[in-house]
Design an enzyme around this catalytic site. Structure first.
Site, short mmCIF file in Angstrom:
data_model
loop_
_atom_site.label_atom_id
_atom_site.label_comp_id
_atom_site.label_asym_id
_atom_site.label_seq_id
_atom_site.Cartn_x
_atom_site.Cartn_y
_atom_site.Cartn_z
N PRO A 2 0.58 -1.24 -0.19
CA PRO A 2 -0.20 -0.24 -0.11
C PRO A 2 0.79 1.14 -0.06
O PRO A 2 1.56 1.44 1.04
CB PRO A 2 -0.76 -0.03 1.31
CG PRO A 2 -0.52 -1.40 1.88
CD PRO A 2 0.76 -1.97 1.43
N GLU A 3 0.72 1.84 -1.06
CA GLU A 3 1.26 3.52 -1.07
C GLU A 3 0.05 4.44 -1.02
O GLU A 3 -1.09 3.76 -1.04
CB GLU A 3 2.11 3.37 -2.23
CG GLU A 3 3.45 2.57 -2.23
CD GLU A 3 4.44 2.68 -3.38
OE1 GLU A 3 4.42 3.97 -3.89
OE2 GLU A 3 4.79 1.74 -3.76
N HIS A 99 -4.74 -13.45 11.37
CA HIS A 99 -4.14 -12.21 10.79
C HIS A 99 -5.16 -10.93 11.32
O HIS A 99 -4.59 -9.92 10.69
CB HIS A 99 -3.62 -12.43 9.61
CG HIS A 99 -2.24 -13.29 9.32
ND1 HIS A 99 -1.43 -13.29 10.24
CD2 HIS A 99 -2.23 -14.12 8.46
CE1 HIS A 99 -0.49 -14.31 9.85
NE2 HIS A 99 -1.27 -14.81 8.66
N ARG A 128 1.83 -9.35 8.34
CA ARG A 128 3.21 -9.05 8.72
C ARG A 128 3.38 -7.92 9.80
O ARG A 128 4.48 -7.81 10.33
CB ARG A 128 3.89 -8.58 7.48
CG ARG A 128 4.36 -9.92 6.61
CD ARG A 128 4.74 -9.45 5.18
NE ARG A 128 5.86 -8.95 4.97
CZ ARG A 128 6.78 -8.78 4.27
NH1 ARG A 128 6.18 -8.77 3.06
NH2 ARG A 128 7.98 -8.23 4.42
#
Length: 302
Positions: A2-3, A99, A128
DNA sequence: AACACCGCCTGAGCGC
DNA sequence: TGCGCTCAGGCGGTGT
């Protein structure tokens, strides 16, 4: 990854249901994803917008803030693999349940003109855990937290960019990745914007002439805006609030294409490493020879 | 001050 | 089939 485009598209996909909705009970399954704060900040964090009516969403760079009517706000950072999703509560949790670190009940307003059935849950997922959530007592507190960030890349103009890069000696790519210089550009769109502007990623940022700065500012704006329209780049993980991937990957001209021919001039695209990041550029279209002093940087090939 | 680099973290992809 | 290795990279902390 994600940017800015992915984050902005996510914000836009959240907005129609989230604004006006009430977040109910929150289930925090991993506290370290929320905050490491203590005292009052910690109590705030443990509530994470529980029982809050949402009045607005905001974004600066790669961060999203959700603002509640009572003044509280929640900042979401997606990191590498973070995502926020709406869910129906009658669906069983999938194999990735471990997660899903935070889950809210959500009570949405009437569904006039909104996509799909009203969601009953909203979840923050991040395999992560490079991302995280930060609770704030007010939007002022959020703005203070965002103050060290540079201007938002989606609306960057040449004059502002020139100011931000003035006197910066490190490579252009390194400067673009620095959120304190410019907020929102990450590895993918840095390579794409530099290629579109014909600037070598190792070109010292502060030595770009005004023509190049102008070209770079335009490229950043144009490439980011187009990627937002395309729903962002889905390499593997990225999804919007409804689980939809983006299609911007199809328009990448250099990212992930080292060793393949440049779509502009046909020369083989070069893979190098700058400030520890995989970088792809075209030795033909992105000429380094025009600048007097080469920036220092790690030029090991991948 | 400016900048480089480490470590966090998991899953995919690879060689054997 | 499965093991161990490498790589991906945003970002805060630390070192130069």
């Amino acid at each position: 990854m994600p940017e800015l485009p992915e984050v902005e598209h996510l914000r836009r996909s959240l907005d129609p249901w989230l604004v006006g909705a009430r977040l109910g009970a929150v289930e925090i399954r991993r506290r370290d994803v929320a905050t490491r704060a203590t005292g009052a900040a910690r109590r705030l964090a443990l509530a994470l917008l529980e029982d809050a009516e949402i009045v607005a969403t905001h974004r600066h760079g790669k961060q999203i803030a959700i603002e509640a009517r009572d003044g509280r706000a929640l900042v979401i950072q997606l990191g590498m693999t973070g995502s926020v999703a709406f869910e129906r509560d009658d669906l069983p949790e999938g194999a990735d349940a471990r997660h899903r670190h935070v889950v809210w009940r959500i009570d949405c307003r009437r569904a006039a003109g909104r996509p799909g059935p009203a969601p009953r849950r909203m979840s923050f997922r991040d395999p992560r855990r490079f991302g995280g959530l930060t609770a704030h007592p007010s939007m002022d507190s959020v703005r203070t937290a965002w103050a060290p960030l540079g201007p938002d890349a989606l609306s960057i103009d040449a004059r502002t960019l020139a100011d931000r890069l003035a006197g910066v000696r490190r490579p252009a790519k390194s400067a673009l990745l620095d959120q304190g210089v410019l907020a929102g550009v990450g590895n993918i769109y840095a390579d794409e914007a530099l290629h579109a502007a014909g600037i070598h990623p190792l070109h010292p940022a502060g030595e770009l002439d005004s023509i190049r700065i102008q070209s770079l500012a335009r490229s950043i704006q144009r490439i980011l805006a187009r990627a937002v329209r395309q729903g962002g780049s889905t390499l593997r993980d990225y999804r919007d609030a409804f689980g939809q991937p983006g299609t911007a990957v199809q328009t990448h001209r250099v990212y992930g294409r080292a060793g393949e021919p440049c779509l502009g001039c046909g020369r083989v695209l070069e893979g190098l490493r700058i400030v520890g990041r995989a970088t792809v550029c075209c030795p033909g279209c992105q000429d380094l020879s025009t600048c007097a002093h080469r920036a220092t940087g790690d030029r090991r090939h991948r």
